[in-house]
Scaffold this motif. Sequence first.
Motif, PDB file in Angstrom:
ATOM      1  N   PHE A   1     -25.195   5.538 -18.694  1.00 58.69           N
ATOM      2  CA  PHE A   1     -25.716   5.160 -17.853  1.00 58.69           C
ATOM      3  C   PHE A   1     -25.029   3.871 -17.162  1.00 58.69           C
ATOM      4  O   PHE A   1     -24.495   4.356 -15.980  1.00 58.69           O
ATOM      5  N   GLU A   2     -24.981   3.468 -17.696  1.00 59.51           N
ATOM      6  CA  GLU A   2     -25.106   1.760 -17.010  1.00 59.51           C
ATOM      7  C   GLU A   2     -23.531   0.992 -17.504  1.00 59.51           C
ATOM      8  O   GLU A   2     -23.636   0.211 -17.072  1.00 59.51           O
ATOM      9  N   ALA A   3     -23.233   1.189 -18.428  1.00 58.57           N
ATOM     10  CA  ALA A   3     -22.822   0.718 -19.084  1.00 58.57           C
ATOM     11  C   ALA A   3     -21.485   1.335 -20.124  1.00 58.57           C
ATOM     12  O   ALA A   3     -20.694   0.637 -20.894  1.00 58.57           O
ATOM     13  N   ARG A   4     -21.330   2.665 -20.032  1.00 57.24           N
ATOM     14  CA  ARG A   4     -20.154   3.010 -20.482  1.00 57.24           C
ATOM     15  C   ARG A   4     -18.913   2.634 -20.471  1.00 57.24           C
ATOM     16  O   ARG A   4     -17.917   2.988 -21.141  1.00 57.24           O
ATOM     17  N   GLY A   5     -18.499   2.201 -18.890  1.00 60.10           N
ATOM     18  CA  GLY A   5     -17.151   1.803 -18.754  1.00 60.10           C
ATOM     19  C   GLY A   5     -16.400  -0.075 -19.343  1.00 60.10           C
ATOM     20  O   GLY A   5     -15.647  -0.099 -19.509  1.00 60.10           O
ATOM     21  N   GLU A   6     -17.738  -0.147 -19.622  1.00 59.89           N
ATOM     22  CA  GLU A   6     -17.822  -1.136 -20.370  1.00 59.89           C
ATOM     23  C   GLU A   6     -16.916  -1.587 -21.176  1.00 59.89           C
ATOM     24  O   GLU A   6     -16.805  -0.819 -22.540  1.00 59.89           O
ATOM     25  N   SER A   7     -16.620  -3.356 -21.723  1.00 59.30           N
ATOM     26  CA  SER A   7     -16.105  -3.496 -23.298  1.00 59.30           C
ATOM     27  C   SER A   7     -17.699  -2.676 -24.746  1.00 59.30           C
ATOM     28  O   SER A   7     -19.321  -2.528 -23.698  1.00 59.30           O
TER      29      SER A   7
ATOM     30  N   THR B   1     -23.941  -6.346 -11.732  1.00 56.31           N
ATOM     31  CA  THR B   1     -22.386  -6.153 -11.585  1.00 56.31           C
ATOM     32  C   THR B   1     -21.808  -7.396 -11.398  1.00 56.31           C
ATOM     33  O   THR B   1     -22.441  -7.679  -9.760  1.00 56.31           O
ATOM     34  N   LYS B   2     -20.215  -7.601 -11.027  1.00 59.26           N
ATOM     35  CA  LYS B   2     -20.071  -9.196 -10.364  1.00 59.26           C
ATOM     36  C   LYS B   2     -20.095  -8.589  -9.234  1.00 59.26           C
ATOM     37  O   LYS B   2     -19.106  -9.299  -8.238  1.00 59.26           O
ATOM     38  N   ALA B   3     -19.675  -6.920  -8.588  1.00 56.79           N
ATOM     39  CA  ALA B   3     -19.352  -6.895  -7.271  1.00 56.79           C
ATOM     40  C   ALA B   3     -20.321  -6.780  -6.127  1.00 56.79           C
ATOM     41  O   ALA B   3     -20.094  -6.678  -5.164  1.00 56.79           O
ATOM     42  N   VAL B   4     -21.832  -7.138  -6.948  1.00 52.72           N
ATOM     43  CA  VAL B   4     -22.510  -7.519  -6.397  1.00 52.72           C
ATOM     44  C   VAL B   4     -23.227  -9.032  -6.345  1.00 52.72           C
ATOM     45  O   VAL B   4     -22.800 -10.056  -7.338  1.00 52.72           O
ATOM     46  N   ASN B   5     -24.648  -9.539  -5.183  1.00 52.52           N
ATOM     47  CA  ASN B   5     -25.104 -10.804  -5.219  1.00 52.52           C
ATOM     48  C   ASN B   5     -26.089 -10.136  -4.916  1.00 52.52           C
ATOM     49  O   ASN B   5     -26.959 -10.858  -3.964  1.00 52.52           O
ATOM     50  N   PRO B   6     -27.487 -10.280  -5.921  1.00 52.85           N
ATOM     51  CA  PRO B   6     -28.752  -9.631  -5.449  1.00 52.85           C
ATOM     52  C   PRO B   6     -29.271 -11.625  -5.457  1.00 52.85           C
ATOM     53  O   PRO B   6     -28.805 -12.011  -5.831  1.00 52.85           O
ATOM     54  N   ARG B   7     -29.569 -11.189  -4.270  1.00 49.73           N
ATOM     55  CA  ARG B   7     -31.254 -12.243  -3.925  1.00 49.73           C
ATOM     56  C   ARG B   7     -31.388 -12.960  -4.886  1.00 49.73           C
ATOM     57  O   ARG B   7     -32.271 -14.320  -5.100  1.00 49.73           O
ATOM     58  N   TRP B   8     -32.544 -12.503  -6.067  1.00 47.48           N
ATOM     59  CA  TRP B   8     -32.611 -12.989  -7.159  1.00 47.48           C
ATOM     60  C   TRP B   8     -32.560 -13.686  -7.890  1.00 47.48           C
ATOM     61  O   TRP B   8     -33.072 -14.629  -8.889  1.00 47.48           O
ATOM     62  N   ALA B   9     -30.913 -13.216  -7.966  1.00 44.32           N
ATOM     63  CA  ALA B   9     -29.798 -14.262  -9.179  1.00 44.32           C
ATOM     64  C   ALA B   9     -29.739 -15.549  -9.106  1.00 44.32           C
ATOM     65  O   ALA B   9     -29.696 -16.471  -9.550  1.00 44.32           O
ATOM     66  N   ARG B  10     -30.454 -16.265  -7.183  1.00 37.37           N
ATOM     67  CA  ARG B  10     -30.244 -17.727  -7.374  1.00 37.37           C
ATOM     68  C   ARG B  10     -31.258 -18.116  -8.061  1.00 37.37           C
ATOM     69  O   ARG B  10     -30.962 -19.006  -7.708  1.00 37.37           O
ATOM     70  N   ALA B  11     -31.998 -17.527  -8.290  1.00 36.65           N
ATOM     71  CA  ALA B  11     -33.402 -18.054  -8.763  1.00 36.65           C
ATOM     72  C   ALA B  11     -33.328 -18.301 -10.348  1.00 36.65           C
ATOM     73  O   ALA B  11     -33.983 -18.893 -10.653  1.00 36.65           O
ATOM     74  N   PHE B  12     -32.273 -17.163 -11.024  1.00 39.40           N
ATOM     75  CA  PHE B  12     -33.217 -16.870 -12.428  1.00 39.40           C
ATOM     76  C   PHE B  12     -31.056 -17.348 -13.169  1.00 39.40           C
ATOM     77  O   PHE B  12     -30.405 -17.828 -12.578  1.00 39.40           O
ATOM     78  N   PRO B  13     -31.812 -18.494 -14.122  1.00 37.52           N
ATOM     79  CA  PRO B  13     -30.871 -19.153 -15.129  1.00 37.52           C
ATOM     80  C   PRO B  13     -29.497 -18.037 -15.546  1.00 37.52           C
ATOM     81  O   PRO B  13     -29.609 -17.028 -16.331  1.00 37.52           O
ATOM     82  N   ARG B  14     -28.873 -18.436 -15.408  1.00 36.82           N
ATOM     83  CA  ARG B  14     -27.448 -17.586 -15.709  1.00 36.82           C
ATOM     84  C   ARG B  14     -27.419 -17.676 -17.295  1.00 36.82           C
ATOM     85  O   ARG B  14     -27.075 -18.902 -17.183  1.00 36.82           O
ATOM     86  N   THR B  15     -27.088 -16.848 -18.336  1.00 35.41           N
ATOM     87  CA  THR B  15     -27.187 -17.159 -19.232  1.00 35.41           C
ATOM     88  C   THR B  15     -25.556 -16.433 -19.696  1.00 35.41           C
ATOM     89  O   THR B  15     -25.630 -16.718 -21.297  1.00 35.41           O
ATOM     90  N   ALA B  16     -25.073 -15.340 -19.086  1.00 33.66           N
ATOM     91  CA  ALA B  16     -23.517 -15.251 -20.072  1.00 33.66           C
ATOM     92  C   ALA B  16     -23.346 -14.171 -18.768  1.00 33.66           C
ATOM     93  O   ALA B  16     -23.750 -13.983 -18.004  1.00 33.66           O
ATOM     94  N   SER B  17     -21.653 -14.186 -19.147  1.00 39.52           N
ATOM     95  CA  SER B  17     -21.421 -13.083 -17.947  1.00 39.52           C
ATOM     96  C   SER B  17     -20.083 -12.537 -19.233  1.00 39.52           C
ATOM     97  O   SER B  17     -19.378 -12.847 -19.646  1.00 39.52           O
ATOM     98  N   ILE B  18     -20.097 -11.467 -19.240  1.00 36.67           N
ATOM     99  CA  ILE B  18     -19.537 -10.714 -20.297  1.00 36.67           C
ATOM    100  C   ILE B  18     -18.546  -9.407 -19.864  1.00 36.67           C
ATOM    101  O   ILE B  18     -20.093  -8.624 -18.548  1.00 36.67           O
TER     102      ILE B  18
END
Length: 233
Positions: free
Chosen positions: A115-121, A205-222
């Motif tokens: 339900f979260e990632a079946r459309g992903e690679s 998902t890259k379609a949204v920009n949650p507030r918490w993401a500003r404080a969390f270190p990004r580790t990967a883009s897949i």
Amino acid sequence: MTLKTAIKTTVKTAAVGAFLGAFSVPLVAQADVTLSTSNDPNFVLGAQVTELLTHERESLRALETDTVAQMLASFKPVPKPQPPVKVDYTRDFLADVSAASGGENWECLTQALYFEARGESVKGQFAVAEVILNRVSSPKFPNSVCAVVTQGTGKKFRCQFTYTCDGRAEVITEKAAWRRLGKIARLMMDGAPRRLTEGATHYHTKAVNPRWARAFPRTASIGVHYFYRMPRA
């Protein structure tokens, strides 16, 4: 002294000497043996060891066969370390993997991937599985896959994984995707390396920009997801 007296005296002296000589060697030998054994520590230690072994042997003979079998069964061999699980993030690799199955946690992980990632690679699907298992390993989250996946379920749009609280029924319609994602879940739960997200515990998902993401270190883009690690104190 007469000749007769002298002869008697000589014979008597010889007889006494012979009598003492007959007992002198055994008496000395007996004294030597007694002296050596009473002062030899090896002799005393050997006697003690012999007594101990005799006692142990008698104790073992007294044990029943079933008791001995139980004692031997309690000594379990140390399992050999299993070789690391090797994966390749391609559909061709998954096609060669045997059909997967498992218990409740395997099913929860497969469902989350469906339900979260079946459309992903394939790589993106492995990455989402990493996040869920990283949470299980973290003391900041529940300690089972199902508990992690359903955390916050029951409060609409306030759960950790949206599909569990969006008000929609979870229906599996793509059987091939389910089987493929089940293989990924099995591989990850069996110890496949978590090397894609560098310890990430969050993603969006890259379609949204949650507030918490500003404080969390990004580790990967897949694929269509960004991955993040919780801030370290």
